[in-house]
Design an enzyme around this catalytic site. Structure first.
Site, short mmCIF file in Angstrom:
data_model
loop_
_atom_site.label_atom_id
_atom_site.label_comp_id
_atom_site.label_asym_id
_atom_site.label_seq_id
_atom_site.Cartn_x
_atom_site.Cartn_y
_atom_site.Cartn_z
N ASP A 170 0.83 -1.22 0.00
CA ASP A 170 0.00 0.00 0.00
C ASP A 170 0.86 1.27 0.00
OD1 ASP A 170 0.98 -0.17 2.60
OD2 ASP A 170 -0.98 -0.05 3.58
N GLU A 171 2.16 1.12 0.31
CA GLU A 171 3.01 2.31 0.42
C GLU A 171 3.17 3.03 -0.91
OE1 GLU A 171 6.44 2.10 2.81
OE2 GLU A 171 5.57 0.61 4.13
N TYR A 223 11.94 2.96 -0.79
CA TYR A 223 11.29 1.64 -0.87
C TYR A 223 9.99 1.73 -1.66
CZ TYR A 223 8.21 -2.20 0.59
OH TYR A 223 7.31 -3.25 0.60
#
Ligand code: NAD
Ligand code: TDX
Length: 363
Positions: free
Chosen positions: A147-148, A171
């Protein structure tokens, strides 16, 4: 399990020595008769005992499992591994997965998450194109994401399949790139791709650099528990078994070209999570101080996303998946597991060279 009835003989899992990949492999070994190939580079966060523990009681299952040590950023090795595994399905989990490390060493994240995924997509496409018609029709590439990639939420709203990509950490940016590549391979080359974006996982066997296991280990060592900033950041926690159930549903009946958002509907501030862990430890491992006394607010993570929350209506409605484990039960299971398996966690830390020190301050 409907997956059993799919025309699958071989599954290739990348990153199968990691936290989520190993849980998936154990489930597949337990509940199907497929041959499972595990491609993993064996980085600091990996540990094959996560899988090998299954063979203690069930040695016959080992006959259907093969481990191949390979780095997906190596194009040739990736191609060779795919040819060797001869897969009907590829489930791609291999990644550098820790946000704080991505702040300190972003290059590793680009090499594995971007270049590695690119190599894997390209090699998978050539392999898929070479298959006979029926196997070609049934082939699938499953890309596991986070979800990031959607960035940071304020007080209101949730991420869904329609959310705009707005990654904020190296990331998240590397995972967003890998999602875009996977989508491009679906549209341009017709590779049958499905993507899932999941919220924060927790549970047994997680490497103690992520919040929940790190806090447990720090507390048990009597070291201070680092709460970034004011502890108000929110994550949507999902117990590992529920994520695995969701992945199995997607493998069974997910639609190619689609994305599925997976979340636990368990929004908690970091402060709540840490306090809950301390409550559990005070109850199950009492000592001469309260674990709460160890909590310390520390310098915030650079670019710290404030809130994640997933609207998982699509996977609930279309695939009939529902998370089964509520946060209190999942957290209690996790804390009790680490109390019983402290040696595993401490020896993995020694093997990895990570001692629990603060990461991600860009120093
Ligand atoms: P992990 O760090 O525990 O495992 C990652 C595995 O990938 C390790 O075994 C590692 O050795 C392997 N790997 C790393 N670089 C590699 C390379 N170049 N070639 C081959 N193998 C390599 O991570 P995890 O928590 O199990 O996450 C697995 C996947 O799920 C990742 O893609 C991550 O982005 C995604 N994800 C994780 C979470 C979470 O909360 N943990 C949530 C959503 C999505
Ligand atoms: O010591 C800590 N103290 C602290 O307050 C650590 C390690 C973290 N935190 C905070 C930062 C986050 O707000 O806790 C929250 C969770 O941190 P992490 O466990 O590092 O997870 P997060 O950054 O949310 O990313 C995770 O979820 C999505 C995984 O690491 C990713 O792999 C996944 O894709």
């Amino acid at each position: 399990m409907k997956l059993k009835n799919k025309p699958i003989k071989n599954i290739l899992v990348t990153g199968g020595a990691g936290f989520i990949g190993s849980a998936l492999i154990k489930k597949l070994l337990d509940e199907t008769s497929f041959e499972i190939f595990n491609l993993d580079k064996i980085t600091y966060s990996s540990d094959l005992s996560r899988i090998n523990s299954l063979f203690d009681n069930k040695p016959k299952k080992k006959e259907r499992y093969k481990f191949i040590q390979a780095d997906i950023s190596n194009d040739e090795l990736t191609q060779k591994t795919i040819s060797y595994a001869n897969p009907d399905i590829i489930v791609h989990l291999a990644a550098e997965s820790h946000v704080d490390r991505s702040i300190d060493s972003p290059k590793e994240f680009v090499n594995t998450n971007v270049v590695g995924t690119f190599n894997l997509l390209r090699a998978s496409t050539s392999f898929w194109e070479s298959l006979p018609e029926e196997r070609k029709r049934n082939f699938g590439f499953y890309h596991i994401s986070t979800d990031e990639v959607f960035g940071s939420l304020g007080k209101e709203g949730m991420f869904s399949e329609q959310s705009r990509y707005e990654p904020r950490s190296p990331y998240a940016a590397s995972k967003a790139s890998s999602d875009h590549l996977a989508k491009a391979w679906y549209h341009t080359y017709g590779l049958p791709v499905i993507i899932s974006n999941c919220s924060n996982n927790y549970g047994p066997w997680q490497f103690p650099e992520k919040l929940i296991p790190l806090v447990i280990i720090k507390a048990l060592r009597g070291e201070y528990i680092p709460l970034y900033g004011d502890g108000s950041n929110i994550r949507d926690w999902l117990f590992i078994d529920d994520h695995i159930e969701a992945l199995i549903k997607i493998l069974e009946i997910g639609e190619y070209g689609h994305t599925y958002c997976i979340g636990g509907n368990n929004e908690k501030t970091n402060k709540e999570v840490v306090n809950n862990i301390c409550n559990l430890l005070n109850e199950y491992k009492p000592t001469n101080y309260s674990y709460h006394d160890l909590i310390k607010n520390v310098t915030d993570r650079p670019g710290h996303d404030q809130r994640y929350a997933i609207d998982s209506t699509k996977i609930r409605k279309e695939l009939g998946w529902l998370p089964k484990i509520n946060f209190n039960d999942g957290l209690k299971k996790t804390v009790l597991w680490y109390l019983e398996n402290l040696n595993w966690a401490e020896s993995l830390l020694i093997k990895s060279g990570y001692e629990g020190e603060r990461l991600g301050l860009n120093k």
